[in-house]
Design an enzyme around this catalytic site. Structure first.
Site, PDB file in Angstrom:
ATOM      1  N   ALA A   1       0.806  -1.222   0.000  1.00  0.00           N
ATOM      2  CA  ALA A   1       0.000   0.000   0.000  1.00  0.00           C
ATOM      3  C   ALA A   1       0.839   1.273   0.000  1.00  0.00           C
ATOM      4  O   ALA A   1       0.462   2.261  -0.622  1.00  0.00           O
ATOM      5  CB  ALA A   1      -0.953  -0.003   1.202  1.00  0.00           C
ATOM      6  N   HIS A   2       1.969   1.277   0.706  1.00  0.00           N
ATOM      7  CA  HIS A   2       2.711   2.544   0.801  1.00  0.00           C
ATOM      8  C   HIS A   2       3.367   2.918  -0.523  1.00  0.00           C
ATOM      9  O   HIS A   2       3.857   4.029  -0.682  1.00  0.00           O
ATOM     10  CB  HIS A   2       3.726   2.524   1.946  1.00  0.00           C
ATOM     11  CG  HIS A   2       4.948   1.703   1.702  1.00  0.00           C
ATOM     12  ND1 HIS A   2       6.102   2.243   1.191  1.00  0.00           N
ATOM     13  CD2 HIS A   2       5.204   0.397   1.882  1.00  0.00           C
ATOM     14  CE1 HIS A   2       7.013   1.301   1.082  1.00  0.00           C
ATOM     15  NE2 HIS A   2       6.502   0.172   1.494  1.00  0.00           N
TER      16      HIS A   2
ATOM     17  N   CYS B   1      27.758   1.984  -5.256  1.00  0.00           N
ATOM     18  CA  CYS B   1      28.481   2.915  -4.400  1.00  0.00           C
ATOM     19  C   CYS B   1      27.577   3.617  -3.398  1.00  0.00           C
ATOM     20  O   CYS B   1      27.905   4.680  -2.899  1.00  0.00           O
ATOM     21  CB  CYS B   1      29.202   3.948  -5.244  1.00  0.00           C
ATOM     22  SG  CYS B   1      30.282   3.201  -6.453  1.00  0.00           S
TER      23      CYS B   1
END
Lengths: 474, 474
Positions: free
Chosen positions: B201-202, B326
């Site tokens: 959902a997020h 990196c």
């Protein structure tokens, strides 16, 4: 007063979930603004979320008596228990696969133990006494060289009995102990002696969706789920910072106010413990009357269908819960009440949230006797004692065929008809409801009748089930 | 204008987590009042929570193209993937233990596959092309009689490439397909052909703490975690009703607005795809330029340390993410970029949340070239082409000892010094950074140099690591 159904309602089921604490709500709202980003990210909003998460972890660690790096946040109490138990078992696999737990642990522990056993491990349940209390020596005596983990709750969720955790931990000889503190965290200090600790925020007034799994430094742990780099490798998945912030803030708030609130609720519960048996006939209050949670009390009412009583209480504005076998959410009697050997019939658990008033408890004590009487009325039982009918001298054994009838009907039949046999005579109650196995002996104990054990129902003409034998004493 | 650092910030990392949708916030606030109780309880507040939960399930089912009883709510996308993959594997154990997935799945899938393999199962990763796209025929060709489950994302989370899910599903011959729709749910219709579907959902503007696991009726499933009676026996633990209500409301809202917003974001991303290579030298835009998510674009910059660039962008007010080797959150190069065989160096993922303005994108395109130039400046490279220095005729092979140096230093050394050998001459770059394995061939391809493969560094005087051989062509 006819206003019962229009009276303000009282929520007495804090042990299921506590209403959201105002501090939790404030913190959640603020953290949705300030801590919504991914705390694993390096940009500003991510760093901000990380700072809030770190602060929440420090708060929870401090309140629970752990180091911050020992504390991981989970998606809830059940997940904390599952990951904690399975992770500790995996971490100690070289030692063995024997799991020890009390008979009255939360179902999340029992389900995890069942899964462990189904996967080739071994799970052993240690009995409790009639108050629901573990005996430390007996618990420790079950430890074996291959015991990988012991699990003991801080306090029981159904009857409120506080367990002797620290005393038990001292006797375990180095076996790690997982303490399920779901019912006590926020209310009582965490007991000493845990290697793993679990808790659930929505039980202390935090939001749903947050649990705590603390693992003491030095405790072997190997995640049972595919791990990632979140939460110290113990709990995979995105971290719900706003809810965690709210959980931590409310934990601090409830702990800060716990001493005063506990004393208040303890007195209200004491009142219920004392008054319910005085106001309602044929009631058994269960759980430890002394070493107990401040806010929780459970009692069982003979001749009452728990679900019907809960419905009546709901109509009267009271939200309570039940470990009774007769509620629709469970098909078998509460394993806690069964392990204690107490009556499961007509069971009511009252657990008071913070802020419960004396007036609400008063009203509950006013309403309850009326409702129990109303539920019992159609049964036509002349309570408290069934009228002994003169029995024909010849009738030494009465068979009551209650096959296919659900509790509390078999017990009601027994109470109604035991008078038909003469003192010294036998009643055989035929039943295929598991609850009868617990409730008929419990009824005998409450009514001073002699319980004579079980026999195959076939011995008494039944085509299935069990005959429960009761000898009339009076 | 010197106001870059004081300019309003722009959040361009929606693929990590989307800002909370206003509808989600409203629904959450309302549901904290109306749906806070335990939906498994029979009293009024419990029934109310149950009604809200049922309505949310219907909404999510409708939007995702499932039946309500097929939809379970989890604690997040990772949990949905873990429970979905492991549950399907357990349910099909009699068929076999072969798990098939693309090489560019989310790490939650790969971690679960690794765990499955560690537990005695078998996991097979199917390669993708240079755009990150699965070939349906190649994927299906990997199916075996003992294949229990196939997993394919709806779209890639790092480069935005949309996968040919429906085409692949048709070729699987009855093997159930789990579709991880985390990056597309709410933005695009769910592709046909799934047996299990997962989402988070997020990622669509709902709150953290809610995932979706849908299991098509008829798909065998056996929960990998100790199950209880919650969520159809698929997801154990207390159900977070307020967050689920907010998730459902926001899913509906974003889907209703998706057509218009997708078109807008698609054009903004098109602009970035077109302009970045024009404005910044030595950049590779990766992922499918046509079959792609509307809001996401990823590019890699030669001679740039991704973490340094992200820090500079953050200072300029832009929150972006990186699959670069990196960045501190990962120690190995992005498995997605590695599987695609593209440059991993200086990687930037831009993912636009709903409401991103053209002005924000304009400012990003203004700021980016300056920042990349600033990061590259100390390297003293004369971009776009390194100046070829006249090489002594004798020098046919140049050895660059970059052992112990992290990316992008080995590539920078190569770019700076290849001019020291004559055309046709060889440069051997000795490196023990895994990223070199990907980045040196990618550099050769970008710069028109000939990559000659790997050799033991010992062949060129190194005490460890690998020699990457590059022949100067020009």
């Amino acid at each position: 007063m006819s206003g019962v159904s229009s009276s303000p309602s009282a929520y007495f089921d804090a042990a299921s979930t506590a209403p959201l604490h105002p501090v939790a709500r404030q913190a959640l709202t603020a953290a949705l603004d300030e801590g919504w980003a991914d705390p694993a990210r390096l940009y500003r909003s991510g760093r901000q979320a990380r700072m809030l998460l770190d602060a929440a972890r420090e708060t929870v660690a401090e309140v629970l008596g752990a180091r911050p790096d020992e504390v991981s946040f989970t998606a809830g109490g059940t997940q904390a228990v599952q990951l904690g138990v399975l992770g500790a078992l995996r971490g100690r696999r070289r030692t063995g696969r024997h799991l020890l737990h009390s008979a009255v642990e939360h179902s999340s522990v029992l389900h995890t133990a069942e899964r462990h056993a189904a996967d080739g491990g071994e799970a052993e349940s240690v009995p409790v006494d009639r108050l629901g209390r573990v005996d430390p020596a007996r618990f420790a005596a079950a430890v074996r060289p291959d015991t990988a983990l012991a699990v003991l709750q801080s306090a029981n969720h159904e009857v409120g009995t506080v367990q002797p955790v620290a005393e038990t931990a001292e006797l375990l000889g180095g076996v790690p102990l997982l303490v399920d503190a779901a019912q006590s965290a926020g209310r009582l200090p965490v007991p000493h002696g845990w290697s793993l600790l679990t808790a659930s925020a929505h039980k202390w007034g935090g939001p749903a969706g947050v649990g705590v799994l603390a693992v003491r430094k030095g405790t072997r742990f190997n995640s049972a789920l595919p791990a990632d780099e979140r939460e110290g490798g113990r709990v995979p998945g995105y971290v719900n910072v706003p809810a965690i912030v709210a959980a931590a803030a409310s934990l601090r708030a409830v702990r800060d106010g716990a001493a005063a609130e506990n004393a208040r609720l303890h007195a209200l519960v004491e009142r219920i413990r004392r008054e319910v048996p005085r106001l309602v006939p044929e009631v058994e209050v269960v759980g430890d009357p002394v070493g107990r949670l401040p806010h929780l009390v459970t009692f069982s009412c003979l001749y009452v269908d728990g679900e019907v009583l809960l419905t009546e209480l709901d109509r009267a504005g009271f939200a309570v819960s039940s470990g009774s076998s007769c509620t629709s959410s469970t098909l078998t009697p509460s394993h806690v009440l069964a392990a204690m050997g107490v009556l499961t019939e007509g069971n009511v658990r009252v657990s008071l949230p913070a802020g419960t008033t004396a007036a609400q408890v008063d009203r509950f004590l006013t309403v309850l006797p009326e409702l129990v009487a109303r539920v019992r009325e159609p049964l036509g039982l002349d309570l408290p004692a069934p009228a002994p009918a003169p029995a024909p001298a010849a009738q030494r054994t009465l068979v009551l065929d209650e096959l296919g009838k659900r509790c509390p009907l078999p017990v009601i039949a027994l109470a109604r008809r035991i008078g038909e046999v003469a003192p010294g005579g036998l009643v055989a109650v035929l039943s295929d409801d598991e609850a009868a196995r617990l409730d008929i002996p419990a009824w005998c104990q409450m009514r001073g009748q002699e319980y004579g054990g079980e026999a195959p129902a076939a011995d008494y003409g039944g085509d299935r089930g069990t005959a429960y034998l009761v000898r009339r004493t009076d």
